[in-house]
Design a protein around this motif. Structure first.
Motif, short mmCIF file in Angstrom:
data_model
loop_
_atom_site.label_atom_id
_atom_site.label_comp_id
_atom_site.label_asym_id
_atom_site.label_seq_id
_atom_site.Cartn_x
_atom_site.Cartn_y
_atom_site.Cartn_z
N LEU A 4 35.87 40.76 36.87
CA LEU A 4 34.44 40.50 36.76
C LEU A 4 33.91 39.64 37.91
N THR A 5 34.71 38.66 38.31
CA THR A 5 34.23 37.73 39.32
C THR A 5 34.68 38.08 40.73
N GLY A 6 35.66 38.98 40.84
CA GLY A 6 36.21 39.28 42.15
C GLY A 6 37.01 38.13 42.72
N ALA A 7 37.45 37.20 41.80
CA ALA A 7 38.15 35.99 42.24
C ALA A 7 39.62 36.28 42.48
N THR B 237 44.60 41.56 30.22
CA THR B 237 44.57 40.19 29.74
C THR B 237 43.20 39.60 30.07
N LEU B 238 42.90 38.46 29.45
CA LEU B 238 41.64 37.79 29.76
C LEU B 238 41.60 37.39 31.23
N GLU B 239 42.74 36.97 31.77
CA GLU B 239 42.80 36.60 33.18
C GLU B 239 42.47 37.81 34.06
N GLN B 240 43.05 38.98 33.75
CA GLN B 240 42.76 40.18 34.53
C GLN B 240 41.28 40.56 34.44
N ALA B 241 40.72 40.45 33.24
CA ALA B 241 39.30 40.77 33.05
C ALA B 241 38.43 39.80 33.85
N GLY C 66 38.94 44.92 26.82
CA GLY C 66 39.18 46.18 26.13
C GLY C 66 39.53 47.36 27.01
N GLU C 67 39.65 47.16 28.33
CA GLU C 67 39.93 48.30 29.20
C GLU C 67 41.39 48.75 29.03
N ASP C 68 41.57 50.01 28.68
CA ASP C 68 42.91 50.59 28.49
C ASP C 68 43.60 50.72 29.85
N GLN C 69 44.82 50.16 29.94
CA GLN C 69 45.57 50.19 31.20
C GLN C 69 46.47 51.41 31.32
N GLY C 70 46.45 52.29 30.32
CA GLY C 70 47.21 53.53 30.41
C GLY C 70 48.69 53.38 30.19
N GLY C 71 49.11 52.31 29.55
CA GLY C 71 50.54 52.11 29.28
C GLY C 71 50.74 51.51 27.91
N TRP C 72 51.94 50.94 27.70
CA TRP C 72 52.27 50.34 26.41
C TRP C 72 52.72 48.91 26.61
N GLY D 121 25.60 32.04 39.87
CA GLY D 121 24.38 31.67 39.18
C GLY D 121 23.84 32.68 38.18
N ARG D 122 24.50 33.85 38.06
CA ARG D 122 24.01 34.88 37.15
C ARG D 122 25.03 35.17 36.05
N LEU D 123 24.50 35.49 34.88
CA LEU D 123 25.36 35.87 33.77
C LEU D 123 25.81 37.31 33.98
N ILE D 124 27.13 37.52 34.11
CA ILE D 124 27.63 38.86 34.43
C ILE D 124 28.39 39.51 33.29
N ALA D 125 28.70 38.76 32.23
CA ALA D 125 29.40 39.35 31.08
C ALA D 125 29.14 38.50 29.86
N ASP D 126 29.02 39.17 28.72
CA ASP D 126 28.77 38.50 27.44
C ASP D 126 29.37 39.37 26.34
N GLY D 127 30.42 38.87 25.68
CA GLY D 127 31.04 39.66 24.62
C GLY D 127 32.18 38.90 23.97
N THR D 128 32.79 39.52 22.97
CA THR D 128 33.95 38.93 22.32
C THR D 128 35.15 39.05 23.26
N PRO D 129 36.21 38.26 23.04
CA PRO D 129 37.41 38.42 23.88
C PRO D 129 37.94 39.85 23.86
N GLU D 130 37.87 40.50 22.71
CA GLU D 130 38.35 41.89 22.60
C GLU D 130 37.49 42.82 23.44
#
Length: 341
Positions: A333-336, A325-329, A254-260, A241-250
């Protein structure tokens, strides 16, 4: 307001071709007011808090993606914005009009495609669109031209004389899109607009939504993360029921995973080839491209890597820092653990 269930006067004339495209809407000079405003929306159902203090704006030119798990409050939020239910607290405005104070004027400014499309199965498509257009205040040549334009744009022209009840799921979805756009609204709210469409039709609808957003504000709700990533300029995530994130897809990914991350095109690389190249398993990226995590040490040498990939019949497209990825983000965010609606 529920329309009376009866057929409108039947016309024997059928629009046969689309007129020239109407000139694009031009926003008033200096007009930066959002077309959609949600402020502090709150709604309970008995003891259940469905939406809690949700606020956001959507500007002209934005495509806002709505994400959240089952029962997160997405549908309840959309129903409050469209005036189908009233909030316990907060306000919803369309083009600056408070929907609870002047619902008819507010509803003139938006088109809504619900997940379950309210078609009259016994009516022909053209007469259904005439019925909806008439309810929206259109008549005569203006209405016929609008039906012809949407019929051509959505690939409905061959189906205009078919009864709605005989249409496939994909064509029913297109009729739903047509009724949402019949009055050329400034705001378009779409709930699962690509549901039931084949891949080519999905691409066509994406292109249409992108075209519409040049001069409108659009809310796009879907459970398909790839659809959100492909089309939305901004994403909000609602959970419990709460808004937990608001931003562009980037911004959200945007969290750097420390790899390539290595992107290749052409031939799909097999397991043994990936192991030889120090690649992780491939995942689909843009059309014709596959993405691999780099498993080697340090920074990959572009010249050597490109030559090695070409030796296996593929081509190096890019090497970039690995990010979520968006799925990972979304899962973070949701703990799903699974998908969402």
């Amino acid at each position: 307001m529920q329309a009376e269930r009866k057929s409108p006067p039947m016309s024997t004339e059928l629009p046969v071709e689309a007129p020239a495209a109407a000139p694009e809407k031009t926003p008033p000079p200096g007009s930066l007011a959002p077309l959609i405003e949600a402020k502090g929306l709150r709604r309970t159902f008995g003891a259940t808090l469905a939406v809690d203090d949700v606020s956001f704006n959507v500007q002209r030119g934005e495509i806002l993606g709505f994400l959240g798990p089952n029962g997160a409050g997405k549908s309840t939020t959309l129903r409050m914005i469209t005036g189908l239910i009233a909030p316990d607290q907060g306000q919803a405005r369309i083009r600056g009009i408070e929907i609870s104070e002047d619902p008819l004027s507010a509803r003139e400014g938006f088109g809504f495609l619900p997940e379950s499309i309210p078609l009259y199965d016994e009516m022909e498509v053209v007469d259904y669109l005439r019925f909806v257009g008439g309810a929206r205040g259109l008549s005569g040549t203006d209405l016929e031209d609008r039906i012809a334009h949407l019929g051509a744009r959505l690939g409905l022209s061959p189906m205009l004389r078919r009864q709605c009840g005989t249409l496939s799921k994909g064509f029913r979805q297109r009729v739903g899109l047509a009724q949402a756009l019949i009055h050329d609204p400034d705001v378009v709210i779409l709930d699962e607009p690509t549901n039931g469409l084949d891949p080519r039709q999905i691409i066509e609808v994406r292109d249409l939504i992108t075209e519409l957003a040049r001069e409108r504000a659009i809310i796009f709700s879907t459970h398909i993360l790839q659809e959100i990533a492909a089309i939305c300029t901004r994403i909000i995530v609602i959970n419990s029921g709460r808004l937990i994130a608001d931003g562009t897809p980037e911004e959200l990914t945007g969290e750097d995973q420390g790899g390539w991350r290595v992107v290749v095109s052409g031939k799909a690389l097999g397991d043994s080839e990936c192991a030889e190249l120090n690649f992780g398993p491939g995942v689909s990226g843009a059309p014709g491209e596959t993405e691999h995590d780099w498993k080697g040490q340090g920074t990959p040498d572009l010249e050597d890597l490109s030559a090695a990939i070409e030796a296996h019949g593929a081509k190096l497209v890019s090497v970039e820092k690995s990010r979520e990825t968006l799925e990972q983000a979304y899962l973070r965010l949701t703990g799903a653990r699974g998908g969402q609606r």
